[in-house]
Write a protein that holds these residues in place. Structure first.
Motif, PDB file in Angstrom:
ATOM      1  N   UNK A  57       0.837  -1.196   0.000  1.00 20.18           N
ATOM      2  CA  UNK A  57       0.000   0.000   0.000  1.00 20.18           C
ATOM      3  C   UNK A  57       0.879   1.257   0.000  1.00 20.18           C
ATOM      4  N   UNK A  58       0.659   2.149  -0.944  1.00 14.64           N
ATOM      5  CA  UNK A  58       1.456   3.371  -1.074  1.00 14.64           C
ATOM      6  C   UNK A  58       1.131   4.417  -0.008  1.00 14.64           C
ATOM      7  N   UNK A  59       0.033   4.232   0.730  1.00 13.44           N
ATOM      8  CA  UNK A  59      -0.389   5.215   1.726  1.00 13.44           C
ATOM      9  C   UNK A  59       0.239   4.996   3.098  1.00 13.44           C
ATOM     10  N   UNK A  60       1.072   3.955   3.244  1.00 16.18           N
ATOM     11  CA  UNK A  60       1.714   3.698   4.529  1.00 16.18           C
ATOM     12  C   UNK A  60       2.829   4.705   4.774  1.00 16.18           C
ATOM     13  N   UNK A  87       1.021   4.854  14.801  1.00 19.19           N
ATOM     14  CA  UNK A  87       1.655   5.993  14.131  1.00 19.19           C
ATOM     15  C   UNK A  87       1.062   6.298  12.760  1.00 19.19           C
ATOM     16  N   UNK A  88       0.477   5.302  12.107  1.00 25.10           N
ATOM     17  CA  UNK A  88      -0.078   5.476  10.760  1.00 25.10           C
ATOM     18  C   UNK A  88      -1.467   4.851  10.714  1.00 25.10           C
ATOM     19  N   UNK A  89      -2.472   5.660  10.413  1.00 20.59           N
ATOM     20  CA  UNK A  89      -3.844   5.145  10.424  1.00 20.59           C
ATOM     21  C   UNK A  89      -4.055   4.066   9.371  1.00 20.59           C
ATOM     22  N   UNK A  90      -3.333   4.134   8.240  1.00 20.79           N
ATOM     23  CA  UNK A  90      -3.494   3.123   7.194  1.00 20.79           C
ATOM     24  C   UNK A  90      -2.899   1.774   7.608  1.00 20.79           C
ATOM     25  N   UNK A  91      -1.795   1.808   8.322  1.00 14.56           N
ATOM     26  CA  UNK A  91      -1.225   0.571   8.862  1.00 14.56           C
ATOM     27  C   UNK A  91      -2.173  -0.011   9.907  1.00 14.56           C
ATOM     28  N   UNK A 127       7.935  -2.471   9.657  1.00 17.95           N
ATOM     29  CA  UNK A 127       8.932  -1.668   8.957  1.00 17.95           C
ATOM     30  C   UNK A 127       8.512  -1.539   7.497  1.00 17.95           C
ATOM     31  N   UNK A 128       8.277  -0.311   7.069  1.00 15.97           N
ATOM     32  CA  UNK A 128       7.893  -0.018   5.684  1.00 15.97           C
ATOM     33  C   UNK A 128       9.133   0.574   4.998  1.00 15.97           C
ATOM     34  N   UNK A 129       9.642  -0.150   3.989  1.00 15.05           N
ATOM     35  CA  UNK A 129      10.840   0.279   3.283  1.00 15.05           C
ATOM     36  C   UNK A 129      10.559   1.477   2.394  1.00 15.05           C
TER      37      UNK A 129
END
Length: 131
Positions: A57-60, A87-91, A127-129
């Protein structure tokens, strides 16, 4: 005069009863929660979350995203009432989605007495790269 006193008493007891009910529902003191850590018997659930999480997902938010996920277990061990905050609503939404749709049941017989609770809180770090 007696009818007015009776009506006032009924109103007062009803009002106080409603206040006590609202207070009981709004405080967390009567809800037992267990905070889950590594090695607590929920390792399989963590693995399923990792295996089913959509990392594309690109929104993370990029980097390390920390969340706390709260959930309950039904009597048969099904995961219910999943809510994630982080920390991130999309996650957080993806964590909720994955855990809510798992065809997984916790073996309630394997939980120790101290692990049986009304709700559970599990910390999750993703962890989002860089893209």
């Amino acid at each position: 005069m007696n009818k007015k006193m009776l009506a006032l008493s009924i109103f007062l007891f009803g009002f106080l009863g409603t206040l006590n009910l609202v207070k009981a529902q709004s405080t967390d003191n009567n809800i037992q929660e267990v905070f889950l850590n590594s090695g607590d018997g929920f390792g399989e659930l963590r693995k399923l979350l990792k295996d089913n999480f959509d990392f594309t997902n690109q929104d993370y938010k990029e980097g390390i995203v920390n969340s706390n996920v709260r959930f309950s277990l039904s009597q048969d061990g099904k995961i219910t009432n999943v809510r994630a905050i982080g920390d991130c609503k999309n996650v957080s939404k993806e964590i909720e989605n994955v855990l809510s749709h798992l065809l997984y049941k916790v073996d309630m017989d394997k939980l120790s007495q101290k692990m049986v609770a009304s709700s559970y809180v599990m910390p999750v770090s993703v962890t989002i790269d860089n893209r």
